[in-house]
Design an enzyme around this catalytic site. Structure first.
Site, PDB file in Angstrom:
ATOM      1  CG  ASP A  21      42.720  36.180  30.500  1.00 26.60           C
ATOM      2  OD1 ASP A  21      42.575  37.077  29.729  1.00 26.60           O
ATOM      3  OD2 ASP A  21      43.001  36.075  31.790  1.00 26.60           O
ATOM      4  CG  ASP A 197      42.448  35.178  35.673  1.00 23.23           C
ATOM      5  OD1 ASP A 197      42.124  35.409  34.729  1.00 23.23           O
ATOM      6  OD2 ASP A 197      42.505  35.732  36.811  1.00 23.23           O
ATOM      7  CG  ASP A 201      38.761  35.470  31.308  1.00 28.50           C
ATOM      8  OD1 ASP A 201      38.916  36.186  30.433  1.00 28.50           O
ATOM      9  OD2 ASP A 201      39.621  35.401  32.204  1.00 28.50           O
TER      10      ASP A 201
END
Length: 330
Positions: A21, A197, A201
Site C-alpha cells: 500500500d 496499514d 487494506d
C-alpha cells in the site's frame, strides 16, 4: 513483530510477489509543507502565518502540517469547512484555505490561501516517504521478489512516488478501491504478500497468502494480518522474510539430521549391532543436534534482505483470531 499464522509466515520464504500500500505504508501518512508560493507583496513567513491562523486549533492532518511549518499556533483559532478552513487575521479580515486544483506531476497537493477573497499565495503539501523505504525495496528487489504498489491515490501522486522508489509504471495500480486491491492480488504470481496499514487494506490483507500490517496500522488491519509489525517500520518486513527463509532452511537441515540418525541406528539396532542403551543415546544425540541447530535462528541473518532479529522466539505465533493492539512506534 507478532506472527499469528505459521503457514502464512512460511509463505514469506518463497514469495512470488509482494504488494505495498502507499499512504501510511511506504509513506508516513503525515503530509508536510513542501513548497510555498506567496503572491506579490507577501513573503513566505507571512503566507505561513496567515495559513496558520486559519488552521490553528483544527486536528486535521493538513492543519497540523501547516501549523508545524509555521512553528507555532497563530491567532484565535480557525474553523474547519467542508473543503478547507477559515480564520481571521489580526485586523479581522477573513482568511480562507482551499484546494487549488489537482495534484501536480510530483504528486503534491496545492492549497490556495485567500484573504478577503484575494489570493495571497499557494502552499504545496506532500506525504513523507518513510526513510527506510528505498533501501528496503532495493533489498527485496535484489532478493528476486517482484514488487508492486497499490493505492487509492490518483495517478500523479502514485507515479511520483514510484519514480522515487524505482518501480516501473506497470508495477503501480492507482485509484484502487479496497475490492480492486484484493482483485489485483488474484492476478499476480503466488505466494503473495500484501503490506498495508488502513481499514481499506483489510480485503487485500485477507486475500494475500501472508498479510502484513505495519507499525501504527489501524486495529482492523492489524487484526486481519498474519504478521503484525509493532515497531521498526518496513525494516521488520524485510526481517520477517529473512527469518522465514532461515527457518525453512534450518527445518530442512533438521529433517536431514533426523533421517541420518534413524537410517544409521535403526538397522544397527534391528540386527543387534548396538544395545538398547546405545540406541537410546543415539536418539538423544539426534534430538540434541536438532535443538542446537535450531538455536541458529537467534543469530543475525546473513545476506539481503537483512535486519537484526530481536527475540525471535518470543510472541512468534499467536492465534489468528486473537485481538492484538499496536504498540511502539515506527
Amino acid at each position: 513483530m507478532r506472527l499469528r499464522d505459521p503457514d502464512a509466515f512460511a509463505a514469506l520464504a518463497h514469495l512470488g510477489s509482494i504488494v505495498f500500500d502507499k499512504t501510511g505504508t511506504l509513506t508516513t501518512g503525515h503530509p508536510q509543507v513542501a513548497e510555498l508560493r506567496p503572491a506579490a507583496g507577501f513573503g513566505e513567513d507571512r503566507l505561513l502565518e496567515l495559513a496558520a491562523r486559519a488552521e490553528t486549533g483544527i486536528s486535521h492532518p493538513i492543519a497540523r502540517a501547516i501549523v508545524a511549518a509555521h512553528g507555532a499556533e497563530a491567532g484565535q483559532g480557525g474553523r474547519r469547512l467542508p473543503r478547507g478552513a477559515e480564520g481571521e487575521d489580526e485586523a479581522g479580515r477573513i482568511i480562507e484555505i482551499g484546494s487549488a486544483g489537482q495534484p501536480d506531476d510530483l504528486g503534491r497537493t496545492w492549497l490556495a490561501v485567500r484573504r478577503d477573497g484575494r489570493e495571497v499565495g499557494r502552499i504545496a503539501l506532500a506525504d513523507t516517504l518513510r526513510p527506510e523505504a528505498p533501501d528496503i525495496l532495493d533489498g527485496l528487489r535484489a532478493a528476486g521478489i517482484p514488487l508492486h504498489m497499490a493505492t487509492g491515490d490518483g495517478a500523479p501522486a502514485a507515479m511520483a512516488l514510484a519514480r522515487r522508489l524505482g518501480l516501473p509504471a506497470d508495477a503501480v495500480s492507482h485509484d484502487c478501491t479496497p475490492a480492486q486491491k484484493a482483485e489485483l492480488l488474484r492476478r499476480l504470481p503466488r505466494p503473495i504478500a500484501f503490506v498495508g496499514d488502513g481499514v481499506n487494506d483489510g480485503p487485500a490483507l485477507a486475500a494475500a497468502d501472508c498479510g502484513i500490517s505495519v507499525a501504527q496500522a489501524h486495529s482492523a488491519a492489524a487484526q486481519t494480518a498474519a504478521v503484525v509489525v509493532t515497531r521498526g517500520g518496513l525494516t521488520r518486513v524485510a526481517e520477517a522474510i529473512a527469518l522465514s527463509r532461515r527457518m525453512g532452511r534450518i527445518a530442512r537441515q533438521n529433517l536431514v539430521l533426523a533421517l541420518v540418525y534413524n537410517a544409521l541406528m535403526l538397522p544397527a539396532a534391528a540386527f543387534g549391532m548396538i544395545g538398547p542403551a546405545m540406541a537410546a543415546a543415539a536418539m538423544l544425540a539426534s534430538s540434541v543436534s536438532v535443538v542446537l541447530n535450531s538455536q541458529r535462528l537467534t543469530d543475525r541473518p546473513a545476506g539481503r534482505p537483512t535486519a537484526p532479529v530481536s527475540d525471535p522466539g518470543r510472541d512468534l505465533f499467536r492465534p489468528r483470531n486473537e485481538a492484538q493492539g499496536i504498540e511502539g512506534s515506527r
